[in-house]
Design a protein around this motif. Structure first.
Motif, PDB file in Angstrom:
ATOM      1  N   MET A 196       0.876  -1.448   0.011  1.00 54.97           N
ATOM      2  CA  MET A 196       0.093   0.279   0.218  1.00 54.97           C
ATOM      3  C   MET A 196       1.036   1.335  -0.240  1.00 54.97           C
ATOM      4  N   LEU A 197       1.477   1.197   0.804  1.00 53.25           N
ATOM      5  CA  LEU A 197       2.162   2.380   0.790  1.00 53.25           C
ATOM      6  C   LEU A 197       3.835   2.519  -0.657  1.00 53.25           C
ATOM      7  N   LEU A 198       4.077   1.788  -1.014  1.00 52.18           N
ATOM      8  CA  LEU A 198       4.465   2.319  -2.520  1.00 52.18           C
ATOM      9  C   LEU A 198       3.519   2.047  -3.673  1.00 52.18           C
ATOM     10  N   ALA A 199       2.456   1.715  -3.554  1.00 46.84           N
ATOM     11  CA  ALA A 199       1.314   2.012  -4.550  1.00 46.84           C
ATOM     12  C   ALA A 199       1.260   3.388  -4.060  1.00 46.84           C
ATOM     13  N   SER A 200       0.964   3.558  -2.864  1.00 42.04           N
ATOM     14  CA  SER A 200       0.702   5.403  -2.718  1.00 42.04           C
ATOM     15  C   SER A 200       1.354   6.340  -3.094  1.00 42.04           C
ATOM     16  N   VAL A 201       3.167   5.808  -2.759  1.00 42.26           N
ATOM     17  CA  VAL A 201       3.616   7.429  -3.755  1.00 42.26           C
ATOM     18  C   VAL A 201       4.159   7.220  -5.175  1.00 42.26           C
ATOM     19  N   SER A 202       3.289   5.858  -5.457  1.00 41.35           N
ATOM     20  CA  SER A 202       3.282   5.285  -7.432  1.00 41.35           C
ATOM     21  C   SER A 202       2.266   6.806  -6.846  1.00 41.35           C
ATOM     22  N   MET A 203       1.600   6.931  -6.686  1.00 44.55           N
ATOM     23  CA  MET A 203       0.235   7.138  -7.026  1.00 44.55           C
ATOM     24  C   MET A 203       0.585   9.160  -6.885  1.00 44.55           C
ATOM     25  N   ILE A 204       1.668   9.493  -5.438  1.00 48.16           N
ATOM     26  CA  ILE A 204       1.435  10.983  -5.360  1.00 48.16           C
ATOM     27  C   ILE A 204       1.884  11.507  -6.395  1.00 48.16           C
ATOM     28  N   ARG A 205       3.254  10.617  -6.768  1.00 43.49           N
ATOM     29  CA  ARG A 205       4.299  11.212  -7.604  1.00 43.49           C
ATOM     30  C   ARG A 205       3.707  11.350  -8.707  1.00 43.49           C
ATOM     31  N   ASN A 206       2.948  10.316  -9.686  1.00 36.89           N
ATOM     32  CA  ASN A 206       2.613  10.057 -10.783  1.00 36.89           C
ATOM     33  C   ASN A 206       3.251  11.290 -11.292  1.00 36.89           C
ATOM     34  N   LYS A 207       4.201  11.011 -12.454  1.00 33.33           N
ATOM     35  CA  LYS A 207       5.514  11.721 -13.158  1.00 33.33           C
ATOM     36  C   LYS A 207       5.279  11.980 -14.397  1.00 33.33           C
ATOM     37  N   ARG A 208       4.441  10.563 -14.923  1.00 34.79           N
ATOM     38  CA  ARG A 208       4.155  10.058 -15.899  1.00 34.79           C
ATOM     39  C   ARG A 208       3.286  10.595 -16.762  1.00 34.79           C
ATOM     40  N   LYS A 209       4.043  11.306 -17.979  1.00 36.45           N
ATOM     41  CA  LYS A 209       3.031  11.658 -19.197  1.00 36.45           C
ATOM     42  C   LYS A 209       1.918  11.166 -19.390  1.00 36.45           C
ATOM     43  N   GLU A 210       0.281  11.388 -20.001  1.00 39.31           N
ATOM     44  CA  GLU A 210      -0.428  10.750 -20.360  1.00 39.31           C
ATOM     45  C   GLU A 210      -0.129  11.228 -21.454  1.00 39.31           C
ATOM     46  N   THR A 211      -0.465  10.257 -22.897  1.00 33.96           N
ATOM     47  CA  THR A 211       0.133  10.641 -24.518  1.00 33.96           C
ATOM     48  C   THR A 211      -0.676  10.028 -25.311  1.00 33.96           C
ATOM     49  N   LYS A 269      -6.936  14.510 -10.949  1.00 34.31           N
ATOM     50  CA  LYS A 269      -6.315  14.721 -10.007  1.00 34.31           C
ATOM     51  C   LYS A 269      -6.975  14.490  -8.865  1.00 34.31           C
ATOM     52  N   LEU A 270      -8.100  13.519  -8.105  1.00 34.56           N
ATOM     53  CA  LEU A 270      -8.315  12.861  -7.468  1.00 34.56           C
ATOM     54  C   LEU A 270      -7.208  11.859  -7.310  1.00 34.56           C
ATOM     55  N   LYS A 271      -6.288  11.480  -7.947  1.00 35.92           N
ATOM     56  CA  LYS A 271      -5.469  10.217  -7.390  1.00 35.92           C
ATOM     57  C   LYS A 271      -4.317  10.399  -6.588  1.00 35.92           C
ATOM     58  N   LYS A 272      -3.632  12.015  -6.735  1.00 33.96           N
ATOM     59  CA  LYS A 272      -2.585  12.351  -5.750  1.00 33.96           C
ATOM     60  C   LYS A 272      -4.240  12.337  -4.770  1.00 33.96           C
ATOM     61  N   ALA A 273      -5.086  12.421  -4.017  1.00 33.80           N
ATOM     62  CA  ALA A 273      -5.160  12.621  -2.878  1.00 33.80           C
ATOM     63  C   ALA A 273      -5.643  11.507  -2.566  1.00 33.80           C
ATOM     64  N   PHE A 274      -6.425  10.404  -3.474  1.00 30.34           N
ATOM     65  CA  PHE A 274      -6.288   9.492  -3.026  1.00 30.34           C
ATOM     66  C   PHE A 274      -4.916   8.741  -2.351  1.00 30.34           C
ATOM     67  N   GLY A 275      -4.336   8.797  -3.597  1.00 28.70           N
ATOM     68  CA  GLY A 275      -2.548   8.365  -3.121  1.00 28.70           C
ATOM     69  C   GLY A 275      -2.120   9.026  -1.212  1.00 28.70           C
ATOM     70  N   TRP A 276      -2.435   9.937  -1.176  1.00 33.02           N
ATOM     71  CA  TRP A 276      -2.257  10.225   0.494  1.00 33.02           C
ATOM     72  C   TRP A 276      -3.276   9.334   1.051  1.00 33.02           C
ATOM     73  N   PHE A 277      -4.555   8.919   0.383  1.00 30.71           N
ATOM     74  CA  PHE A 277      -5.456   8.550   1.747  1.00 30.71           C
ATOM     75  C   PHE A 277      -4.980   6.975   1.826  1.00 30.71           C
ATOM     76  N   VAL A 278      -4.721   6.467   0.708  1.00 26.70           N
ATOM     77  CA  VAL A 278      -3.433   4.726   0.646  1.00 26.70           C
ATOM     78  C   VAL A 278      -2.683   4.933   1.920  1.00 26.70           C
ATOM     79  N   LEU A 279      -1.699   6.235   1.561  1.00 30.18           N
ATOM     80  CA  LEU A 279      -0.251   6.178   2.808  1.00 30.18           C
ATOM     81  C   LEU A 279      -1.072   6.185   3.934  1.00 30.18           C
ATOM     82  N   VAL A 280      -2.233   6.789   4.199  1.00 29.83           N
ATOM     83  CA  VAL A 280      -2.587   7.297   6.232  1.00 29.83           C
ATOM     84  C   VAL A 280      -3.311   5.193   6.358  1.00 29.83           C
TER      85      VAL A 280
END
Length: 266
Positions: A123-138, A243-254
């Motif tokens: 969960m912690l690893l997944a949360s970091v992936s969602m919070i950072r989320n630097k991959r560009k949509e293309t 836009k919700l992905k980062k917020a959800f990432g923090w929720f998963v982290l908690v």
């Protein structure tokens, strides 16, 4: 029905809602909801999670298949080692782990504790992936190439992790498809759902031979989650899921930190 059980079924709706809104991540909540709200033991919870995750992912995958977004060749290359690993993990590895692993002083580390702590780390690893989320949509099409050895190894690793914790592992699969198969992001997300559906449902077959499945409960829980997906997809017309992905990432982290605290404090 107790309030905590009602919250568990509301959680099922939330799982699908998150999957529909942000395209992933919701499955990471399935095991905590089943364990803490519905009082299932972690082994059963991870088994049921595979069915819930597999079925809900299949709904999203079918939608992407209709749109022609799934790269079937890449999916097969990745999915075969993944579903072999997840099936073997559920059918043989999990049953083989003793209920009591080792003692630290007067503290006994049990199988259930180890599963929940490992799940919390994922969960912690997944949360970091969602919070950072630097991959560009293309939408840009790239020349798909295949690093077969690495894709197979990644499939085995993801399949084993999925088998242990019962989560889809999209946060591991999507980067692998982008980096190792050179898929465009949108195709990687679509193909990831297809892979998750296959390996999760096949992995669940490994549990059918070892567990007594409460089918009425499991089907109701899964159906509620699928309804949540359709609501999430509908809400996508009004809410930007990215836009919700980062917020959800923090929720998963908690949630991950909470699980570690709760399990070690017990």
């Amino acid at each position: 029905m107790e309030i905590i059980e009602i919250l568990g079924y509301i959680g099922a709706l939330f799982i699908g809602l998150v999957l529909g809104l942000i395209g992933g991540g919701g499955s990471i909540l399935t095991v905590p909801i089943l364990v803490y709200a519905l009082a299932l033991n972690p082994v059963t919870a991870t088994a049921y999670s595979l069915f819930v995750v597999g079925t809900t992912s299949l709904v999203g995958a079918i939608k992407n298949m209709v749109k022609g977004m799934v790269d079937y060749r890449t999916a097969i290359i990745f999915a075969i080692p993944a579903f072999i690993a997840v099936y073997l993990t559920r059918a043989f590895l999990i049953p083989a782990i003793p209920d009591e692993l080792f003692e630290i002083g007067d503290y006994m580390v049990t199988k259930n504790l180890a599963i929940m702590l490992f799940f919390a780390i994922i969960m912690l690893l997944a949360s970091v992936s969602m919070i950072r989320n630097k991959r560009k949509e293309t939408d840009q099409e790239a020349q798909t190439s295949y690093n077969y050895p690495l894709i197979i190894i990644e499939g085995l690793v993801v399949g084993t992790i999925t088998g242990i914790v019962g989560a889809g592992g999209g946060f591991l699969i999507i980067p692998a498809l982008v980096l190792l198969a050179k898929l465009p992001m949108k195709k990687a997300v679509a193909t990831s759902l297809f892979i998750i559906a296959i390996k999760s449902l096949i992995g669940f077959l490994g549990d059918v031979q070892n567990l007594d499945i409460d089918w009425p409960f499991l089907l109701i829980f899964t159906a509620i989650s699928v309804v949540g997906i359709f609501i999430g997809i509908w809400l996508n017309n009004f809410i930007d899921g990215k836009k919700l992905k980062k917020a959800f990432g923090w929720f998963v982290l908690v949630m991950g930190v909470y699980i570690i605290y709760k399990e070690l404090a017990m």
